[in-house]
Design a protein around this motif. Structure first.
Motif, PDB file in Angstrom:
ATOM      1  N   PRO A 170       3.803  11.824  -0.402  1.00 11.97           N
ATOM      2  CA  PRO A 170       5.034  11.714   0.378  1.00 11.97           C
ATOM      3  C   PRO A 170       5.342  12.947   1.242  1.00 11.97           C
ATOM      4  CG  PRO A 170       5.503  11.967  -1.969  1.00 11.97           C
ATOM      5  CD  PRO A 170       4.033  11.819  -1.854  1.00 11.97           C
ATOM      6  N   GLU A 171       4.718  14.082   0.923  1.00 10.86           N
ATOM      7  CA  GLU A 171       5.006  15.298   1.699  1.00 10.86           C
ATOM      8  C   GLU A 171       4.231  15.313   3.030  1.00 10.86           C
ATOM      9  OE1 GLU A 171       1.395  15.979  -0.578  1.00 10.86           O
ATOM     10  OE2 GLU A 171       3.300  15.042  -1.092  1.00 10.86           O
ATOM     11  N   THR A 172       3.260  14.418   3.181  1.00 12.06           N
ATOM     12  CA  THR A 172       2.473  14.351   4.428  1.00 12.06           C
ATOM     13  C   THR A 172       2.967  13.191   5.280  1.00 12.06           C
ATOM     14  OG1 THR A 172       0.500  15.342   3.446  1.00 12.06           O
ATOM     15  CG2 THR A 172       0.133  13.938   5.351  1.00 12.06           C
ATOM     16  N   GLN A 173       3.097  13.459   6.607  1.00 12.29           N
ATOM     17  CA  GLN A 173       3.491  12.375   7.514  1.00 12.29           C
ATOM     18  C   GLN A 173       2.215  11.686   8.023  1.00 12.29           C
ATOM     19  OE1 GLN A 173       5.481  13.812  11.035  1.00 12.29           O
ATOM     20  NE2 GLN A 173       5.229  11.824  12.050  1.00 12.29           N
ATOM     21  N   PHE A 174       2.154  10.380   7.892  1.00 12.55           N
ATOM     22  CA  PHE A 174       0.975   9.627   8.341  1.00 12.55           C
ATOM     23  C   PHE A 174       1.252   8.987   9.690  1.00 12.55           C
ATOM     24  CE2 PHE A 174      -2.108   9.649   4.855  1.00 12.55           C
ATOM     25  CZ  PHE A 174      -1.368  10.334   3.902  1.00 12.55           C
ATOM     26  N   VAL A 175       0.486   9.383  10.694  1.00 12.65           N
ATOM     27  CA  VAL A 175       0.578   8.758  12.012  1.00 12.65           C
ATOM     28  C   VAL A 175      -0.352   7.548  11.926  1.00 12.65           C
ATOM     29  CG1 VAL A 175       0.216   9.129  14.471  1.00 12.65           C
ATOM     30  CG2 VAL A 175       0.929  11.034  13.019  1.00 12.65           C
ATOM     31  N   LYS A 176       0.123   6.382  12.406  1.00  6.19           N
ATOM     32  CA  LYS A 176      -0.635   5.191  12.007  1.00  6.19           C
ATOM     33  C   LYS A 176      -1.293   4.317  13.082  1.00  6.19           C
ATOM     34  CE  LYS A 176       1.426   4.599   7.479  1.00  6.19           C
ATOM     35  NZ  LYS A 176       2.304   3.813   6.638  1.00  6.19           N
ATOM     36  N   PRO A 177      -1.856   4.833  14.148  1.00  9.74           N
ATOM     37  CA  PRO A 177      -2.718   3.913  14.894  1.00  9.74           C
ATOM     38  C   PRO A 177      -3.945   3.654  14.015  1.00  9.74           C
ATOM     39  CG  PRO A 177      -2.261   5.875  16.174  1.00  9.74           C
ATOM     40  CD  PRO A 177      -1.819   6.149  14.770  1.00  9.74           C
ATOM     41  N   CYS A 178      -4.326   2.419  13.834  1.00  9.01           N
ATOM     42  CA  CYS A 178      -5.431   2.096  12.933  1.00  9.01           C
ATOM     43  C   CYS A 178      -5.966   0.738  13.350  1.00  9.01           C
ATOM     44  CB  CYS A 178      -4.927   2.054  11.488  1.00  9.01           C
ATOM     45  SG  CYS A 178      -3.586   0.860  11.257  1.00  9.01           S
ATOM     46  N   ASN A 179      -7.067   0.310  12.780  1.00 13.37           N
ATOM     47  CA  ASN A 179      -7.607  -1.032  13.066  1.00 13.37           C
ATOM     48  C   ASN A 179      -7.667  -1.827  11.774  1.00 13.37           C
ATOM     49  OD1 ASN A 179      -8.038  -0.440  15.792  1.00 13.37           O
ATOM     50  ND2 ASN A 179     -10.094   0.360  15.410  1.00 13.37           N
ATOM     51  N   LEU A 180      -7.319  -3.107  11.863  1.00 15.96           N
ATOM     52  CA  LEU A 180      -7.374  -3.967  10.676  1.00 15.96           C
ATOM     53  C   LEU A 180      -8.787  -4.522  10.486  1.00 15.96           C
ATOM     54  CD1 LEU A 180      -4.146  -6.121  11.027  1.00 15.96           C
ATOM     55  CD2 LEU A 180      -4.753  -4.735   9.039  1.00 15.96           C
ATOM     56  N   CYS A 181      -9.223  -4.613   9.234  1.00 18.93           N
ATOM     57  CA  CYS A 181     -10.480  -5.323   8.959  1.00 18.93           C
ATOM     58  C   CYS A 181     -10.114  -6.755   8.566  1.00 18.93           C
ATOM     59  CB  CYS A 181     -11.255  -4.656   7.820  1.00 18.93           C
ATOM     60  SG  CYS A 181     -12.697  -5.633   7.355  1.00 18.93           S
ATOM     61  N   PRO A 182     -10.498  -7.743   9.403  1.00 19.48           N
ATOM     62  CA  PRO A 182     -10.110  -9.119   9.100  1.00 19.48           C
ATOM     63  C   PRO A 182     -10.725  -9.632   7.799  1.00 19.48           C
ATOM     64  CG  PRO A 182     -11.688  -9.059  10.917  1.00 19.48           C
ATOM     65  CD  PRO A 182     -11.323  -7.636  10.607  1.00 19.48           C
ATOM     66  N   HIS A 183     -11.850  -9.032   7.415  1.00 23.11           N
ATOM     67  CA  HIS A 183     -12.509  -9.458   6.162  1.00 23.11           C
ATOM     68  C   HIS A 183     -11.730  -8.949   4.951  1.00 23.11           C
ATOM     69  CE1 HIS A 183     -15.848 -10.886   8.491  1.00 23.11           C
ATOM     70  NE2 HIS A 183     -15.935  -9.727   9.098  1.00 23.11           N
ATOM     71  N   MET A 184     -11.410  -7.669   4.980  1.00 21.06           N
ATOM     72  CA  MET A 184     -10.650  -7.107   3.860  1.00 21.06           C
ATOM     73  C   MET A 184      -9.304  -7.820   3.728  1.00 21.06           C
ATOM     74  SD  MET A 184     -12.061  -4.445   2.225  1.00 21.06           S
ATOM     75  CE  MET A 184     -13.520  -3.393   2.390  1.00 21.06           C
ATOM     76  N   LYS A 185      -8.717  -8.186   4.880  1.00 25.20           N
ATOM     77  CA  LYS A 185      -7.377  -8.776   4.850  1.00 25.20           C
ATOM     78  C   LYS A 185      -7.381 -10.238   4.383  1.00 25.20           C
ATOM     79  CE  LYS A 185      -5.896  -5.643   4.650  1.00 25.20           C
ATOM     80  NZ  LYS A 185      -6.169  -4.219   4.871  1.00 25.20           N
ATOM     81  N   ARG A 186      -8.574 -10.807   4.169  1.00 25.34           N
ATOM     82  CA  ARG A 186      -8.643 -12.144   3.555  1.00 25.34           C
ATOM     83  C   ARG A 186      -8.220 -12.099   2.091  1.00 25.34           C
ATOM     84  NH1 ARG A 186     -11.263 -16.579   5.321  1.00 25.34           N
ATOM     85  NH2 ARG A 186     -12.085 -16.497   7.417  1.00 25.34           N
ATOM     86  N   ILE A 187      -8.301 -10.914   1.502  1.00 19.57           N
ATOM     87  CA  ILE A 187      -7.945 -10.797   0.083  1.00 19.57           C
ATOM     88  C   ILE A 187      -6.442 -10.516  -0.005  1.00 19.57           C
ATOM     89  CG2 ILE A 187      -8.452  -9.586  -2.090  1.00 19.57           C
ATOM     90  CD1 ILE A 187     -10.888 -11.067  -0.843  1.00 19.57           C
ATOM     91  N   THR A 188      -5.719 -11.483  -0.520  1.00 23.92           N
ATOM     92  CA  THR A 188      -4.269 -11.338  -0.644  1.00 23.92           C
ATOM     93  C   THR A 188      -3.870 -11.433  -2.120  1.00 23.92           C
ATOM     94  OG1 THR A 188      -3.910 -13.714  -0.478  1.00 23.92           O
ATOM     95  CG2 THR A 188      -3.924 -12.473   1.606  1.00 23.92           C
TER      96      THR A 188
END
Ligand code: 13P
Ligand code: SF4
Length: 318
Positions: A263-281
């Motif tokens: 929580p002490e680090t700020q995360f800047v979040k431009p990123c790319n989604l992996c459509p394969h990983m995101k199949r797992i819900t």
């Protein structure tokens, strides 16, 4: 396992009751069926922090998958990761919440391609990234992950290697070794989209930000980053260096998971989604445990041959 408070803080209040119901059901199912859940760093926080027992990068997951006692193992990650778990635990039931959760790298090379490469470069050892099918591993001398690729290449005799299938990981390894590296034209659809121009722009937009990249990114991206490493190595870098502001050039859920624990680090979040990983819900993980399907099947012959290349990799790490 008590649901970590940090996860509750991350989920919007309106969604929490539904998420909590699924988490509670999964925790109960795990107990009733004596199952264990492994989760890759790219899983969404509800899975990663809410229900998993073992978490990590591909290397840590493979290392910890050796000799698991639970008769049922659910791999929350993509198919090649579940196959690796099956190869290491052939007598266990290995489940994955969605069999279609593939990987652009694994899909880009076949066992026949590896045989052709071996004919073209006779006697040159084949180092195969774990992001490949079991059949491809079965044709290989040794596996590697993004966390140990250089170490594996350096462990081999001779001054040439065939390093497949990721051309970018190969290029990032080639700059650190004197060996000649023959590769393949594979790439990760998530990491190949980052560019060195992105890095320049991001540094302008977020002064002082530390930029970490995965070695599946093209070499100019890695060269212009502050650090390049596997997902677990990036996490370790953040824990050690405690940057004020960080940006991870990798899959989106990674920042969500790591941000919750730092929580002490700020995360800047431009990123790319992996459509394969995101199949797992979370819902699919619940269904998978309720029905004990879909199961990951690998033929005994392929298991025996692929296991050799994974065991050799694990042996180098010991
Ligand atoms: P890691 O082994 O670094 O976790 O990477 C796996 C992967 O699929 C990266 O895209
Ligand atoms: Fe494959 Fe890339 Fe997705 Fe990792 S992020 S599973 S390498 S497509």
């Amino acid at each position: 396992m008590a649901v970590p408070l940090l996860l509750k803080n991350h989920i919007p209040d309106v969604e929490w009751p539904i998420v909590q119901e699924d988490i509670d059901a999964i925790l109960q199912l795990k107990k009733n069926k004596n199952a264990i859940i492994l989760a890759h760093n790219y899983m969404t926080p509800d899975i990663f922090h809410g229900v998993s027992d073992i978490r990590g990068d591909s290397l840590a997951l493979a290392q910890q998958a050796v000799g698991l006692e639970a008769p049922i193992i659910v791999m929350c990650g993509v198919h090649f990761m579940a196959e690796t778990v099956k190869i290491l635990n052939p007598t266990k039931t290995v489940l994955i919440a969605d069999l279609q959760a593939g990987c652009s790298l694994a899909e880009g090379i076949t066992a026949a391609d590896v045989r052709a490469l071996k004919e073209k470069h006779p006697g040159v050892p084949v180092v195969t990234y774990v992001n490949t099918s079991a059949e491809v591993k079965a044709e290989s001398d040794i596996c590697c992950t993004s966390g140990n690729a250089l170490k594996i290449v350096e462990s081999l005799p001779g001054d040439e290697v065939i390093f497949i299938p990721d051309q970018y990981l190969a290029a990032n390894v080639a700059k650190l070794t004197r060996k000649k590296v023959h590769t393949w034209q594979g790439s990760c659809m998530v990491h190949e989209r980052f560019t060195a121009e992105d890095v320049t722009e991001l540094r302008k937009s977020y002064p002082g930000v530390k930029i970490l990249s995965h070695p599946e990114c093209p070499r100019p991206v890695a060269d212009s980053s502050d650090y390049t490493g596997s997902t677990a190595q990036m996490i370790q870098w953040i824990k050690t260096n405690k940057p004020e502001k960080v940006l991870l050039l990798t899959e989106c859920s990674m920042s969500d998971n790591v941000a919750l624990e730092n929580p002490e680090t700020q995360f800047v979040k431009p990123c790319n989604l992996c459509p394969h990983m995101k199949r797992i819900t979370l819902k699919k993980v619940r269904r998978c445990l309720e029905t004990l399907s879909p199961e990951v099947i690998v033929s005994p012959d392929i298991i025996a041959r692929a296991r050799l290349s994974i065991d050799r990799m694990l042996e180098v790490g010991r």
